[in-house]
Scaffold this motif. Structure first.
Motif, short mmCIF file in Angstrom:
data_model
loop_
_atom_site.label_atom_id
_atom_site.label_comp_id
_atom_site.label_asym_id
_atom_site.label_seq_id
_atom_site.Cartn_x
_atom_site.Cartn_y
_atom_site.Cartn_z
N GLU A 179 0.86 -1.18 0.00
CA GLU A 179 0.00 0.00 0.00
C GLU A 179 0.90 1.23 0.00
N GLY A 180 0.69 2.10 -0.95
CA GLY A 180 1.48 3.33 -1.01
C GLY A 180 0.74 4.44 -0.33
N GLY A 181 1.18 5.61 -0.55
CA GLY A 181 0.45 6.76 -0.08
C GLY A 181 1.14 7.56 1.00
N VAL A 182 0.38 8.51 1.50
CA VAL A 182 0.91 9.46 2.45
C VAL A 182 1.26 8.79 3.77
N VAL A 183 0.48 7.81 4.20
CA VAL A 183 0.73 7.17 5.48
C VAL A 183 2.10 6.49 5.47
N ARG A 184 2.43 5.78 4.43
CA ARG A 184 3.72 5.12 4.33
C ARG A 184 4.83 6.16 4.23
N ARG A 185 4.61 7.23 3.45
CA ARG A 185 5.62 8.28 3.28
C ARG A 185 5.90 8.99 4.60
N LEU A 186 4.87 9.18 5.41
CA LEU A 186 5.06 9.88 6.68
C LEU A 186 5.95 9.08 7.62
N GLY A 187 5.84 7.78 7.58
CA GLY A 187 6.61 6.97 8.50
C GLY A 187 8.04 6.74 8.06
N ASP A 188 8.27 6.45 6.80
CA ASP A 188 9.59 6.00 6.36
C ASP A 188 10.42 7.09 5.69
N ASP A 189 9.87 7.69 4.68
CA ASP A 189 10.67 8.52 3.80
C ASP A 189 10.57 10.02 4.05
N MET A 190 9.81 10.43 5.04
CA MET A 190 9.61 11.86 5.25
C MET A 190 10.90 12.49 5.79
N PRO A 191 11.30 13.60 5.24
CA PRO A 191 12.55 14.26 5.67
C PRO A 191 12.34 15.03 6.98
N TRP A 192 12.27 14.32 8.09
CA TRP A 192 11.94 14.92 9.38
C TRP A 192 12.96 15.99 9.80
N VAL A 193 14.22 15.71 9.60
CA VAL A 193 15.25 16.67 10.04
C VAL A 193 15.10 18.00 9.29
N THR A 194 14.90 17.91 8.00
CA THR A 194 14.73 19.12 7.20
C THR A 194 13.48 19.89 7.63
N LEU A 195 12.38 19.17 7.87
CA LEU A 195 11.14 19.83 8.27
C LEU A 195 11.27 20.47 9.65
N VAL A 196 11.91 19.78 10.58
CA VAL A 196 12.07 20.34 11.93
C VAL A 196 12.98 21.56 11.90
N LEU A 197 14.08 21.47 11.17
CA LEU A 197 14.99 22.61 11.10
C LEU A 197 14.37 23.81 10.39
N SER A 198 13.62 23.56 9.33
CA SER A 198 12.97 24.68 8.64
C SER A 198 11.86 25.28 9.51
N GLY A 199 11.15 24.44 10.26
CA GLY A 199 10.14 24.95 11.19
C GLY A 199 10.76 25.77 12.30
N ALA A 200 11.89 25.31 12.84
CA ALA A 200 12.58 26.07 13.88
C ALA A 200 13.10 27.40 13.34
N GLY A 201 13.57 27.39 12.09
CA GLY A 201 14.01 28.63 11.48
C GLY A 201 12.87 29.61 11.29
N LEU A 202 11.72 29.11 10.87
CA LEU A 202 10.54 29.98 10.72
C LEU A 202 10.09 30.52 12.07
N ALA A 203 10.11 29.68 13.10
CA ALA A 203 9.71 30.14 14.44
C ALA A 203 10.67 31.22 14.94
N LEU A 204 11.97 31.04 14.71
CA LEU A 204 12.95 32.04 15.11
C LEU A 204 12.74 33.35 14.34
N ALA A 205 12.49 33.23 13.04
CA ALA A 205 12.26 34.43 12.22
C ALA A 205 10.99 35.16 12.68
N ALA A 206 9.92 34.42 12.99
CA ALA A 206 8.68 35.05 13.45
C ALA A 206 8.88 35.73 14.79
N THR A 207 9.62 35.09 15.70
CA THR A 207 9.88 35.68 17.01
C THR A 207 10.72 36.95 16.88
#
Length: 113
Positions: free
Chosen positions: A35-63
């Protein structure tokens, strides 16, 4: 707090999930037997480090943006907190201490002759 910390942290992940959905990753992959799809992508292949770092950068910029855009008084200004007067809430304000002081001549109402 929501606008300056939580929303910027979640925005990259939400945009990535929306991009996956729009790109058609929610459909099963043909030929691999899984079974493909978003659920499988979220668990295995999602670039968590990139998303967390970009979110932290946005939070810092907003602050930092909120800090730089807030009203600041002069070094001699005095903060007056919100208060209740006659059943109405008077908002906080910054007053210049030098403007409230009387003139050196002794009388603020004295006019030159």
């Amino acid at each position: 707090m929501f606008l300056t910390i939580i929303l910027p942290l979640l925005t990259p992940s939400l945009l990535y999930i929306a991009w996956l959905l729009m790109r058609g990753q929610a459909a099963p992959n043909a030929g691999d037997g899984q079974e493909g799809g978003v659920v499988r992508r979220l668990g295995d292949d999602m670039p968590w480090v990139t998303l967390v770092l970009s979110g932290a950068g946005l939070a810092l910029a907003a602050t930092m943006t909120m800090y730089l855009l807030q009203p600041m008084g002069s070094p001699t200004s005095e903060y007056s907190p919100p208060r209740m007067e006659n059943g109405r809430i008077i908002p906080a304000e910054l007053r210049d201490r030098d403007a409230d002081a009387p003139d050196a001549s002794g009388s603020a109402d004295a006019l030159p002759d």
